[in-house]
Scaffold this motif. Sequence first.
Motif, PDB file in Angstrom:
ATOM      1  N   SER A 114      -9.910 -12.804 -17.991  1.00  0.00           N
ATOM      2  CA  SER A 114      -9.227 -11.567 -18.367  1.00  0.00           C
ATOM      3  C   SER A 114      -9.361 -10.555 -17.229  1.00  0.00           C
ATOM      4  CB  SER A 114      -9.803 -11.005 -19.663  1.00  0.00           C
ATOM      5  OG  SER A 114     -11.172 -10.710 -19.497  1.00  0.00           O
ATOM      6  N   ILE A 115      -8.553  -9.503 -17.316  1.00  0.00           N
ATOM      7  CA  ILE A 115      -8.561  -8.498 -16.267  1.00  0.00           C
ATOM      8  C   ILE A 115      -8.598  -7.091 -16.844  1.00  0.00           C
ATOM      9  CG2 ILE A 115      -7.398  -9.883 -14.515  1.00  0.00           C
ATOM     10  CD1 ILE A 115      -4.769  -8.558 -15.270  1.00  0.00           C
ATOM     11  N   LYS A 116      -9.099  -6.181 -16.045  1.00  0.00           N
ATOM     12  CA  LYS A 116      -9.015  -4.745 -16.315  1.00  0.00           C
ATOM     13  C   LYS A 116      -8.399  -4.150 -15.067  1.00  0.00           C
ATOM     14  CE  LYS A 116     -11.852  -0.671 -17.329  1.00  0.00           C
ATOM     15  NZ  LYS A 116     -11.137   0.378 -17.107  1.00  0.00           N
ATOM     16  N   THR A 117      -7.368  -3.345 -15.255  1.00  0.00           N
ATOM     17  CA  THR A 117      -6.620  -2.819 -14.132  1.00  0.00           C
ATOM     18  C   THR A 117      -6.588  -1.296 -14.170  1.00  0.00           C
ATOM     19  OG1 THR A 117      -5.214  -4.771 -14.287  1.00  0.00           O
ATOM     20  CG2 THR A 117      -4.416  -2.991 -12.922  1.00  0.00           C
ATOM     21  N   VAL A 118      -6.889  -0.701 -13.038  1.00  0.00           N
ATOM     22  CA  VAL A 118      -6.765   0.739 -12.851  1.00  0.00           C
ATOM     23  C   VAL A 118      -5.758   0.934 -11.734  1.00  0.00           C
ATOM     24  CG1 VAL A 118      -7.965   2.851 -12.140  1.00  0.00           C
ATOM     25  CG2 VAL A 118      -9.125   1.191 -13.606  1.00  0.00           C
ATOM     26  N   VAL A 119      -4.810   1.845 -11.953  1.00  0.00           N
ATOM     27  CA  VAL A 119      -3.782   2.091 -10.952  1.00  0.00           C
ATOM     28  C   VAL A 119      -3.952   3.487 -10.358  1.00  0.00           C
ATOM     29  CG1 VAL A 119      -2.128   0.488 -11.975  1.00  0.00           C
ATOM     30  CG2 VAL A 119      -2.152   2.863 -12.738  1.00  0.00           C
ATOM     31  N   THR A 120      -3.503   3.617  -9.128  1.00  0.00           N
ATOM     32  CA  THR A 120      -3.491   4.917  -8.451  1.00  0.00           C
ATOM     33  C   THR A 120      -2.038   5.351  -8.322  1.00  0.00           C
ATOM     34  OG1 THR A 120      -5.449   4.296  -7.183  1.00  0.00           O
ATOM     35  CG2 THR A 120      -4.172   6.160  -6.364  1.00  0.00           C
TER      36      THR A 120
ATOM     37  N   ARG B 281      -4.281  10.057  -8.430  1.00  0.00           N
ATOM     38  CA  ARG B 281      -5.007   9.933  -9.707  1.00  0.00           C
ATOM     39  C   ARG B 281      -5.192   8.470 -10.058  1.00  0.00           C
ATOM     40  NH1 ARG B 281      -1.062  13.589 -13.196  1.00  0.00           N
ATOM     41  NH2 ARG B 281       0.252  12.023 -12.247  1.00  0.00           N
ATOM     42  N   LYS B 282      -6.382   8.135 -10.565  1.00  0.00           N
ATOM     43  CA  LYS B 282      -6.660   6.767 -11.021  1.00  0.00           C
ATOM     44  C   LYS B 282      -6.586   6.754 -12.541  1.00  0.00           C
ATOM     45  CE  LYS B 282      -9.153   5.357  -7.020  1.00  0.00           C
ATOM     46  NZ  LYS B 282     -10.194   4.632  -6.418  1.00  0.00           N
ATOM     47  N   ILE B 283      -5.785   5.824 -13.053  1.00  0.00           N
ATOM     48  CA  ILE B 283      -5.513   5.757 -14.490  1.00  0.00           C
ATOM     49  C   ILE B 283      -5.620   4.309 -14.937  1.00  0.00           C
ATOM     50  CG2 ILE B 283      -3.768   6.209 -16.274  1.00  0.00           C
ATOM     51  CD1 ILE B 283      -2.485   8.158 -14.142  1.00  0.00           C
TER      52      ILE B 283
END
Length: 115
Positions: free
Chosen positions: A58-64, A69-71
């Motif tokens: 599985s993955i956890k993704t944070v986008v900029t 801003r990181k969300i």
Amino acid sequence: MSLLARLLLVLTFVHCSARPEMRKIETLWRQVVSSQTIQEESRAVDELRLYMEKNRISIKTVVTDTQGRKIDYMDAPADLQIVAVHIQFFMENNVIEGVPWEPKDIAHLYRLYQE
């Protein structure tokens, strides 16, 4: 042996003894990140996604976004302008954090979540 030398030895052992599946994920992720064309990135994403499904990763993704801003990707609005993707891969008790990715086509990020 100094404390630092012992710590480095332990960290090296832990990394070298990581499950083969996680080493494969690192390799596949590097292929995604280093893709030179949209087509190459598309193939790399497909290969990564299939491998994740097969091995229950599985993955956890944070986008900029464009403002820096990181969300969390799952909380991001649909119209968010994404400039970088930060990802963690989870498999049993192992976690690997991938290097940041600047997608050539944002649809490739969406495809990582397809089943």
